[in-house]
Design a protein around this motif. Sequence first.
Motif, PDB file in Angstrom:
ATOM      1  N   PHE A  81     -46.537  65.126 -40.245  1.00 48.29           N
ATOM      2  CA  PHE A  81     -45.625  64.107 -41.073  1.00 48.29           C
ATOM      3  C   PHE A  81     -45.429  62.748 -40.277  1.00 48.29           C
ATOM      4  CE2 PHE A  81     -41.933  62.598 -42.797  1.00 48.29           C
ATOM      5  CZ  PHE A  81     -41.998  62.706 -44.011  1.00 48.29           C
ATOM      6  N   ALA A  82     -45.738  62.924 -38.886  1.00 48.58           N
ATOM      7  CA  ALA A  82     -45.652  61.714 -38.313  1.00 48.58           C
ATOM      8  C   ALA A  82     -46.794  60.709 -38.265  1.00 48.58           C
ATOM      9  CB  ALA A  82     -45.546  62.320 -36.580  1.00 48.58           C
ATOM     10  N   LYS A  83     -46.521  59.645 -38.233  1.00 46.22           N
ATOM     11  CA  LYS A  83     -47.385  58.543 -38.529  1.00 46.22           C
ATOM     12  C   LYS A  83     -48.456  58.396 -37.327  1.00 46.22           C
ATOM     13  CE  LYS A  83     -44.505  55.346 -41.118  1.00 46.22           C
ATOM     14  NZ  LYS A  83     -44.198  54.117 -41.561  1.00 46.22           N
ATOM     15  N   SER A  84     -48.317  59.174 -36.153  1.00 45.71           N
ATOM     16  CA  SER A  84     -49.270  59.245 -35.290  1.00 45.71           C
ATOM     17  C   SER A  84     -50.388  60.021 -35.773  1.00 45.71           C
ATOM     18  CB  SER A  84     -48.706  59.480 -33.818  1.00 45.71           C
ATOM     19  OG  SER A  84     -48.167  61.001 -34.208  1.00 45.71           O
ATOM     20  N   HIS A  85     -50.295  61.043 -36.750  1.00 42.82           N
ATOM     21  CA  HIS A  85     -51.213  61.802 -37.045  1.00 42.82           C
ATOM     22  C   HIS A  85     -52.069  61.136 -38.214  1.00 42.82           C
ATOM     23  CE1 HIS A  85     -53.387  65.375 -38.594  1.00 42.82           C
ATOM     24  NE2 HIS A  85     -52.865  65.296 -40.004  1.00 42.82           N
ATOM     25  N   ALA A  86     -53.424  61.318 -38.256  1.00 43.13           N
ATOM     26  CA  ALA A  86     -54.500  60.203 -38.890  1.00 43.13           C
ATOM     27  C   ALA A  86     -53.998  60.694 -40.087  1.00 43.13           C
ATOM     28  CB  ALA A  86     -55.738  60.663 -38.635  1.00 43.13           C
ATOM     29  N   GLY A  87     -53.671  61.875 -40.679  1.00 42.60           N
ATOM     30  CA  GLY A  87     -53.732  62.275 -42.196  1.00 42.60           C
ATOM     31  C   GLY A  87     -52.165  62.035 -42.803  1.00 42.60           C
ATOM     32  N   ARG A 142     -44.070  69.846 -29.646  1.00 44.57           N
ATOM     33  CA  ARG A 142     -44.248  69.497 -28.436  1.00 44.57           C
ATOM     34  C   ARG A 142     -44.078  67.747 -28.534  1.00 44.57           C
ATOM     35  NH1 ARG A 142     -49.786  72.289 -26.666  1.00 44.57           N
ATOM     36  NH2 ARG A 142     -49.083  74.507 -26.628  1.00 44.57           N
ATOM     37  N   ASP A 143     -44.325  67.119 -27.429  1.00 44.28           N
ATOM     38  CA  ASP A 143     -44.329  65.589 -27.758  1.00 44.28           C
ATOM     39  C   ASP A 143     -45.716  65.025 -28.227  1.00 44.28           C
ATOM     40  OD1 ASP A 143     -44.240  62.785 -27.469  1.00 44.28           O
ATOM     41  OD2 ASP A 143     -43.554  62.712 -25.303  1.00 44.28           O
ATOM     42  N   ARG A 186     -55.311  64.701 -33.702  1.00 46.00           N
ATOM     43  CA  ARG A 186     -55.178  65.893 -34.251  1.00 46.00           C
ATOM     44  C   ARG A 186     -54.176  66.746 -33.102  1.00 46.00           C
ATOM     45  NH1 ARG A 186     -61.339  66.920 -35.153  1.00 46.00           N
ATOM     46  NH2 ARG A 186     -61.189  66.615 -32.964  1.00 46.00           N
ATOM     47  N   CYS A 187     -53.335  67.611 -33.605  1.00 42.45           N
ATOM     48  CA  CYS A 187     -52.521  68.396 -33.138  1.00 42.45           C
ATOM     49  C   CYS A 187     -53.252  69.547 -32.258  1.00 42.45           C
ATOM     50  CB  CYS A 187     -51.647  69.327 -34.130  1.00 42.45           C
ATOM     51  SG  CYS A 187     -50.366  70.324 -33.255  1.00 42.45           S
ATOM     52  N   ARG A 188     -52.832  69.580 -30.736  1.00 41.86           N
ATOM     53  CA  ARG A 188     -53.954  70.478 -30.067  1.00 41.86           C
ATOM     54  C   ARG A 188     -53.169  71.901 -29.941  1.00 41.86           C
ATOM     55  NH1 ARG A 188     -56.911  67.795 -26.171  1.00 41.86           N
ATOM     56  NH2 ARG A 188     -56.322  65.651 -25.884  1.00 41.86           N
ATOM     57  N   ILE A 189     -52.127  72.022 -30.641  1.00 42.83           N
ATOM     58  CA  ILE A 189     -51.392  73.699 -30.732  1.00 42.83           C
ATOM     59  C   ILE A 189     -52.322  74.208 -31.766  1.00 42.83           C
ATOM     60  CG2 ILE A 189     -49.605  74.943 -31.068  1.00 42.83           C
ATOM     61  CD1 ILE A 189     -47.549  72.441 -30.649  1.00 42.83           C
ATOM     62  N   ASP A 205     -39.947  72.425 -37.863  1.00 42.97           N
ATOM     63  CA  ASP A 205     -40.061  71.444 -36.693  1.00 42.97           C
ATOM     64  C   ASP A 205     -41.639  71.299 -36.453  1.00 42.97           C
ATOM     65  OD1 ASP A 205     -37.385  71.633 -36.015  1.00 42.97           O
ATOM     66  OD2 ASP A 205     -37.558  72.891 -34.333  1.00 42.97           O
ATOM     67  N   ARG A 206     -42.327  72.047 -36.639  1.00 40.01           N
ATOM     68  CA  ARG A 206     -43.940  71.749 -36.454  1.00 40.01           C
ATOM     69  C   ARG A 206     -44.374  71.057 -37.641  1.00 40.01           C
ATOM     70  NH1 ARG A 206     -46.920  75.811 -33.595  1.00 40.01           N
ATOM     71  NH2 ARG A 206     -48.573  74.776 -34.321  1.00 40.01           N
ATOM     72  N   MET A 207     -43.744  70.734 -38.676  1.00 38.51           N
ATOM     73  CA  MET A 207     -44.365  69.951 -39.879  1.00 38.51           C
ATOM     74  C   MET A 207     -44.357  68.531 -39.318  1.00 38.51           C
ATOM     75  SD  MET A 207     -42.113  70.748 -43.364  1.00 38.51           S
ATOM     76  CE  MET A 207     -42.310  72.350 -44.005  1.00 38.51           C
ATOM     77  N   PHE A 208     -43.664  68.142 -38.388  1.00 40.61           N
ATOM     78  CA  PHE A 208     -43.654  66.813 -37.834  1.00 40.61           C
ATOM     79  C   PHE A 208     -44.871  66.258 -36.933  1.00 40.61           C
ATOM     80  CE2 PHE A 208     -42.896  63.787 -34.312  1.00 40.61           C
ATOM     81  CZ  PHE A 208     -42.257  62.703 -35.066  1.00 40.61           C
ATOM     82  N   CYS A 209     -45.439  67.299 -36.633  1.00 43.34           N
ATOM     83  CA  CYS A 209     -46.837  66.977 -36.089  1.00 43.34           C
ATOM     84  C   CYS A 209     -47.990  66.420 -37.184  1.00 43.34           C
ATOM     85  CB  CYS A 209     -47.611  68.318 -35.486  1.00 43.34           C
ATOM     86  SG  CYS A 209     -46.787  69.266 -34.375  1.00 43.34           S
TER      87      CYS A 209
END
Length: 210
Positions: A113-119, A55-56, A66-69, A107-111
């Motif tokens: 990998f993206a800098k918006s993820h705390a880790g 998702r976005d 954290r990812c909500r999925i 695709d879901r790795m981006f959740c």
Amino acid sequence: MTEAHTPARLLILVASPRRDGNSATLAAAVERGARAGGIDAAVRFIDDHLDGLVRDCRQCRDDNGRCRIDDGFGELFVDQFLPADGIALCTPVYWYGMSGQAKVFFDRMFCYFAKSHAGSAQVRERIKRKRVALLTSSEEIYPAIALGIVHQLQEYARYTHSQFIGAVHGWGNGRGEVARDPQGSVAAAERLGRQFFERPYLDLQMDSPR
């Protein structure tokens, strides 16, 4: 006293919904070979851990980033994919590309990998320098049938500073029919598993020592 040797860890991902299909047959062969070679190998079906598309992330993350999925992908990716030293992807050829399960997994790795993820900094470091292999199967047997998937995985390996060590393609239409592949793809998959961390890898650059 010498320290105990920790076996290399190989995660084998099956990107087909069939538990008794050709991708599963190739995955089992890789696992047999790996275990015979002293490798800590595990097979996981991506279907068991995916329940939705990416998702976005800017709208989807919770207040802590954290990812909500909540479908099990995080457990598979963080607890099993990232610690692995090697990854073997087993996918059928669907419309001349990888299966939807395989594509969504990447695709879901981006959740994470993206800098918006705390880790993300830790994820970016742990995703690097793995050995990667591809196993495909299809009803068609002409040599270029899986080259699109080979290229995609090779680009993934390049981007993550990983080593794409090989690909096995098997012929098979019905469930498990790959076991009767006259090209011997099951034996090749088993051999790949046994040699996973021993196969020579050489990708010369213009400044490589020779």
